[in-house]
Every structure is written in C-alpha cells, then in structure tokens.
Design an enzyme around this catalytic site. Structure first.
Site, PDB file in Angstrom:
ATOM      1  N   GLY A   8       0.839  -1.211   0.000  1.00  0.00           N
ATOM      2  CA  GLY A   8       0.000   0.000   0.000  1.00  0.00           C
ATOM      3  C   GLY A   8       0.866   1.250   0.000  1.00  0.00           C
ATOM      4  O   GLY A   8       0.469   2.295   0.517  1.00  0.00           O
ATOM      5  N   GLY A  11      -0.330   4.769  -1.189  1.00  0.00           N
ATOM      6  CA  GLY A  11      -1.519   5.331  -0.542  1.00  0.00           C
ATOM      7  C   GLY A  11      -1.194   6.504   0.367  1.00  0.00           C
ATOM      8  O   GLY A  11      -0.040   6.946   0.465  1.00  0.00           O
ATOM      9  N   GLN A  12      -2.226   6.993   1.065  1.00  0.00           N
ATOM     10  CA  GLN A  12      -2.065   8.198   1.891  1.00  0.00           C
ATOM     11  C   GLN A  12      -0.963   8.018   2.931  1.00  0.00           C
ATOM     12  O   GLN A  12      -0.043   8.825   3.029  1.00  0.00           O
ATOM     13  CB  GLN A  12      -3.385   8.558   2.600  1.00  0.00           C
ATOM     14  N   ASP A  53      -0.044  -7.800  -5.779  1.00  0.00           N
ATOM     15  CA  ASP A  53      -1.448  -7.932  -5.374  1.00  0.00           C
ATOM     16  C   ASP A  53      -1.462  -8.823  -4.133  1.00  0.00           C
ATOM     17  O   ASP A  53      -1.207 -10.026  -4.229  1.00  0.00           O
ATOM     18  CB  ASP A  53      -2.262  -8.571  -6.513  1.00  0.00           C
ATOM     19  N   TYR A 142     -15.823  -2.800   6.744  1.00  0.00           N
ATOM     20  CA  TYR A 142     -14.492  -2.306   7.130  1.00  0.00           C
ATOM     21  C   TYR A 142     -14.207  -2.696   8.578  1.00  0.00           C
ATOM     22  O   TYR A 142     -13.145  -3.236   8.896  1.00  0.00           O
ATOM     23  CB  TYR A 142     -14.471  -0.786   6.971  1.00  0.00           C
ATOM     24  N   LYS A 146     -11.425  -5.154  10.250  1.00  0.00           N
ATOM     25  CA  LYS A 146     -10.430  -4.607  11.189  1.00  0.00           C
ATOM     26  C   LYS A 146     -10.405  -5.412  12.493  1.00  0.00           C
ATOM     27  O   LYS A 146      -9.331  -5.716  13.007  1.00  0.00           O
ATOM     28  CB  LYS A 146     -10.692  -3.116  11.463  1.00  0.00           C
ATOM     29  N   ILE A 172      -6.642  10.348   9.530  1.00  0.00           N
ATOM     30  CA  ILE A 172      -5.300  10.913   9.360  1.00  0.00           C
ATOM     31  C   ILE A 172      -5.373  12.111   8.408  1.00  0.00           C
ATOM     32  O   ILE A 172      -5.887  11.992   7.295  1.00  0.00           O
ATOM     33  CB  ILE A 172      -4.308   9.867   8.783  1.00  0.00           C
TER      34      ILE A 172
HETATM   35  C1  AKB Z   1     -11.649   5.788   7.261  1.00  0.00           C
HETATM   36  O1  AKB Z   1     -12.291   6.842   7.448  1.00  0.00           O
HETATM   37  O2  AKB Z   1     -12.122   4.787   6.726  1.00  0.00           O
HETATM   38  C2  AKB Z   1     -10.237   5.719   7.782  1.00  0.00           C
HETATM   39  C3  AKB Z   1     -10.207   5.185   9.171  1.00  0.00           C
HETATM   40  C4  AKB Z   1     -10.553   6.056  10.305  1.00  0.00           C
HETATM   41  O3  AKB Z   1      -9.923   4.052   9.357  1.00  0.00           O
HETATM   42  N1  AKB Z   1      -9.627   7.006   7.715  1.00  0.00           N
END
Ligand code: AKB
Length: 320
Positions: A8, A11-12, A53, A142, A146, A172
């Site tokens: 990654g 990415g940011q 990948d 998500y 996590k 972030i």
């Molecule tokens: C998101 O908003 O999905 C991320 C996070 C807080 O995990 N920046």
C-alpha cells in the site's frame, strides 16, 4: 539494519511512511509495493518499487524472498466508505491480503505492522474515552475486517510467534497524498477547499466528533511501536492512538483564524454519517502511552497552521 517491505506504499499513509522509513533505514532497505495507484516520482526514484497484489500470496512471498525482507508494514486495504460500497472486494483485500502477509511472515520469520482503526469499534462500544479493551461489534464490512485482523494478528503471535504489532488509527490528516474512500476524508478535503475556494460543503453533521491525527504523528506511531522493546508490551496489536477529538466545526473555526473569509455548509451523506456515528467520539490511548511512550506532537492548532502553510505552497496559492 531492517529490510522492510511496505504494501500500500502509494496510498495516503504508505507514501509518507515509505519515505520516512527510507530516511531511517536506508533507501535500498525499504521496498515499496503498490497495487494500481501510480507512485509519485519521489517514491519511484528513491528506492525499489514493485506492483503486487496482496490477494495473491506468491506476489508477497516473491518480494520477501528477493529482498530478504524481515519486516512488513502491511498498509494495503480498502477504507470504510468504499468498503461499504464494495463489501466483497473489501473482504478479499483486507482479510485475504492480511492472511497472506501473515502466512509469508510465518514462513520467512518477518515482523508485521498492521494498522487497525477507530472503525474496529461499533455502536455498542462506549463512545467517550473508548477503552483499549472493550466491546467491539462494528456494523460495517471495514469494521468487521479490522476486528478480525486484530484477532488474526494476535493469533499469529501467540500460535506461531510472529512478531505482530499495530495501532488503531483515527482519521489521518495530510497534504501529500489524498486519502481515498474513508469516512474521515472530510478532515483533509476541508483544507484543500479552504485554500482553493474559501468554502467547503461537509458531508458529516455538525457535532460529529471523531479522533484525528496529523501525518507526522501517524508515522511516528508506526515506527515507535515497531521499535518498542517487546518486554514492555502487554498488548501487541491494535493500540488505541489519538491526537485530538474534533467535529467539523472545530476544524472550520481553526481555519477561519487563518483564512477569515472561509465558510462551511453541510450536505449530509447518510452512508458516511451512519459510519461516523458508529465510531467513538474519543479514544483512551493510555495503554500506548504506558507501554511504548506514545505521545503525539500535533494538536488541532499546530496541525492547522502546518497544513495551511504546506498545502498553500503545494497548490501555489498565497494566503495573506
Ligand atoms: C476511514 O475513514 O475509513 C479511515 C479510518 C478512520 O480508518 N480514515
């Protein structure tokens, strides 16, 4: 000297973390790996870069073997809003990707840093001063990936002795590479819009408090937790870390001190609002402070000054 693979990396967080790691450990010792996003010239020219990948274990193993990698910063993941739109893809990238990285780490004895998130919490989690160890019943894909990722990393440490570590990142804020598809992205967009247009339409409601952090602190957290003495760690993965708890109007007010003509209005995005409301208002990060001396440098005031200074230079717009 570590030999590090960063997934990654375009990415940011990855784009800035890779450069910080290269400065610390030497350019040739940090291998950047992206998937589709084109890396910027700084990343490409300062050391090795490959497209891989993570869903294909062979592509991860190849990098580790070729460069004799001993540490993996595994940042490749879909963020919350896009994960909610594409839950099947999010499962594959976030879960299969992590599983593959852990398997490669087990086979080739690598340490692994994996970022978790405030997204690992859910609507039944205590919202204020959210404890390190508490209820985690997220209602987003998500969040599911996590929490499962946190548990999987703990499992690989206990069962196989893989040195897994990580933090729960808040939103972030940064000016180099924009985030993509997160719920907290407004906290970056607001600065771009303030400088370019002097106005911003926010997709989260007034009063939506979330934890945030400026990029230099996010990088410090990733490096410090990996360098911490294992003897001091009671937790390993998923340390709560935060620098500030803010709502959109708090950031807007701070920007107005520097750009007085800036205005903000609201058009609420129901998807991202619902996600934000299921996340903590503020986390308790005392475990990180006690176990590896976590201490953020930036608060809302210093972050806003630095963001506006650096971003206006980048955009070549003079703020008088
Ligand atoms: C998101 O908003 O999905 C991320 C996070 C807080 O995990 N920046």
């Amino acid at each position: 000297m570590r030999k590090i693979l960063v997934t990654g990396a375009a990415g940011q967080i990855g784009s800035e973390l890779t450069m910080a790691l290269r400065e610390r450990y030497g350019n040739e010792n940090v291998i950047a790996a992206g998937h589709k996003t084109e890396p910027d010239n700084g990343l490409l020219e300062s050391g090795p870069f490959h497209f891989i990948d993570c869903r294909e274990i062979g592509t991860v193993a190849e990098m580790v073997k070729k460069y004799k990698v001993d540490t993996i910063y595994h940042l490749a993941a879909l963020l919350s809003a896009v994960a909610e739109e594409k839950p099947q893809l999010a499962w594959n990238v976030n879960m299969i990707g992590l599983y593959n990285v852990l398997e490669v780490a087990r086979t080739y004895q690598c340490s692994v840093f994996t970022p978790s998130s405030i997204g690992a919490f859910g609507p039944t989690t205590p919202l204020d001063k959210t404890p390190q160890d508490t209820i985690q019943r997220p209602n987003t894909m998500y969040g599911v990936t996590k929490v499962a990722g946190e548990l999987l990393c703990d499992y690989y440490f206990k069962r196989f002795g893989v040195d897994t570590r990580g933090v729960r990142y808040p939103g972030i804020v940064s000016y180099k590479t924009p985030p993509g598809g997160g719920t907290t992205d407004y906290a970056v967009e607001i600065y771009y819009h303030a400088i370019e247009h002097k106005k911003y339409t926010c997709y989260l409601k007034k009063g939506t408090y979330l934890d945030m952090m400026y990029m230099p602190d996010a990088i410090k957290a990733a490096i410090d937790v990996m360098e911490a003495s294992p003897a001091k760690l009671n937790h390993r993965n998923a340390f709560n870390v935060t620098a500030m708890s803010v709502a959109p109007e708090n950031i807007a007010a701070e920007i107005q001190r520097i750009i007085p003509e800036f205005t903000m209005d609201f058009t609420i995005d129901p998807l991202r609002q619902a996600i934000a409301e299921s996340w903590p208002n503020s986390m308790d990060d005392s475990a990180a402070r006690e176990e590896w001396e976590w201490q953020p440098e930036y608060d809302l005031v210093s972050m806003t000054h630095d963001m506006i200074e650096k971003l206006s230079q980048k955009l070549r717009i003079r703020i008088s």
